[in-house]
Write a protein that holds these residues in place. Structure first.
Motif, PDB file in Angstrom:
ATOM      1  N   ASP A 178       0.564  -1.440   0.001  1.00 30.70           N
ATOM      2  CA  ASP A 178      -0.463  -0.509   0.083  1.00 30.70           C
ATOM      3  C   ASP A 178       0.719   1.035   0.112  1.00 30.70           C
ATOM      4  OD1 ASP A 178      -2.238  -1.550  -0.207  1.00 30.70           O
ATOM      5  OD2 ASP A 178      -2.496  -1.575   2.090  1.00 30.70           O
ATOM      6  N   GLY A 179       2.549   0.265   0.007  1.00 27.03           N
ATOM      7  CA  GLY A 179       3.161   2.084  -0.029  1.00 27.03           C
ATOM      8  C   GLY A 179       3.451   3.747   1.603  1.00 27.03           C
ATOM      9  N   GLU A 180       2.872   2.456   2.818  1.00 24.68           N
ATOM     10  CA  GLU A 180       2.889   2.974   3.706  1.00 24.68           C
ATOM     11  C   GLU A 180       4.081   2.906   4.436  1.00 24.68           C
ATOM     12  OE1 GLU A 180      -0.091   1.255   5.912  1.00 24.68           O
ATOM     13  OE2 GLU A 180      -1.784   2.157   4.629  1.00 24.68           O
ATOM     14  N   THR A 181       5.096   2.120   3.053  1.00 21.45           N
ATOM     15  CA  THR A 181       6.120   1.846   4.607  1.00 21.45           C
ATOM     16  C   THR A 181       7.051   1.301   3.104  1.00 21.45           C
ATOM     17  OG1 THR A 181       7.685   1.222   6.214  1.00 21.45           O
ATOM     18  CG2 THR A 181       6.393   0.248   5.301  1.00 21.45           C
ATOM     19  N   THR A 182       8.674   1.548   3.686  1.00 20.56           N
ATOM     20  CA  THR A 182       9.237   0.106   2.535  1.00 20.56           C
ATOM     21  C   THR A 182      10.102  -0.170   2.396  1.00 20.56           C
ATOM     22  OG1 THR A 182      11.537   1.631   2.938  1.00 20.56           O
ATOM     23  CG2 THR A 182      10.321   2.539   1.761  1.00 20.56           C
TER      24      THR A 182
END
Length: 279
Positions: free
Chosen positions: A70-74
């Motif tokens: 979801d792109g909330e962390t890498t």
């Protein structure tokens, strides 16, 4: 390129059930459906599944994978956190391995095995308090012996090897030995009574050549060596009874392993020879 769920499973090395599970969780949504209503996946889905499989193999949970997707962390941030967590687990496993190895070697009782485990699990602060208590009782409140106290202090590194952990366990047991504490205390009292700290070095320098030359401890040459020490024979005998205790040398050897020092020279042969020469 479009893949059926079976084709995607074959290309990623996963089962159809696993692909369907990840798809149903929204981690790998289908890019469309065919005329029969079957799911179809694109190349991006294949790449995402490869990432998911890799992360799962590394122990990353699904909730964290969802946050990555979801792109909330890498991936880099997650990898860093998991690497730190794994380092903690590795340290725990090293301790467990060392304890089990020591138990297998020594065949202790249930109570002794429990104690070994407890000693291995002590925190740095708890280890420090154990050693400080030992040195305080053995050396007493003598500012002049601060240097000796430092040289007798074990410092288990942050990431010890199995041998260091095993050595710490045995050393910690020695520090709890009341007879050993009393022995060191008597050695300190002898030191203050006139037997200088460097007597051990003098014995090594005087006796080692005699041992190498094969001089018998009951010979006139041996008597000359004893006289050359310039010490009262009675005091030397008393000192030898203490310094020759194998626990003292064992402590120093274990200390060297824990601290990563070179193994100390054994003076047991020299002490034995001198004990015979002063008998």
């Amino acid at each position: 390129m479009r893949y059926s769920i079976g084709e995607l499973a074959r290309r990623t090395g996963l089962t159809i059930k696993a692909v369907r599970f990840y798809s149903d969780r929204g981690l790998v949504p289908p890019s469309g459906r065919n005329t029969a209503g079957h799911r179809r996946y694109d190349e991006a889905a294949r790449v995402r599944l490869d990432l998911i499989r890799t992360l799962r193999d590394l122990g990353v949970d699904l909730a964290t994978i969802q946050r990555i997707v979801d792109g909330e962390t890498t991936v880099a941030d997650v990898a860093a956190r998991h690497a730190e967590a794994l380092e903690v687990q590795i340290r725990v496993l090293r301790v467990r391995h060392a304890v089990l190895t020591a138990v297998a070697k020594r065949g202790p009782t249930t109570e002794e095995a429990t104690l070994m485990h407890e000693l291995a699990r002590l925190s740095e602060g708890e280890r420090r308090r154990l050693v400080d208590d030992f040195l305080a009782e053995a050396l007493g409140d003598r500012p002049g012996l601060e240097g000796i106290a430092r040289t007798l202090t074990p410092e288990l590194p942050e990431n010890p090897g199995p041998e260091q952990v095993e050595a710490w366990i045995e050393l910690a047991e020695l520090t709890r030995d009341k007879e050993f504490r009393a022995l060191l205390r008597r050695l300190v009292e002898q030191h203050e009574g006139g037997l200088r700290r460097d007597l051990a070095a003098e014995v090594r320098d005087a006796v080692t050549p005699a041992l190498e030359a094969g001089i018998a401890p009951d010979s006139p040459a041996a008597r000359a060596i004893v006289d050359g020490l310039g010490r009262d024979p009675g005091q030397v005998k008393e000192w030898l009874a203490l310094v020759g205790d194998p626990r003292r040398e064992r402590y120093l050897r274990l200390l060297a392993i824990v601290n990563g020092w070179a193994a100390p020279e054994s003076l047991a042969p020299a002490f034995g020879w001198l004990a015979a020469a002063t008998a």
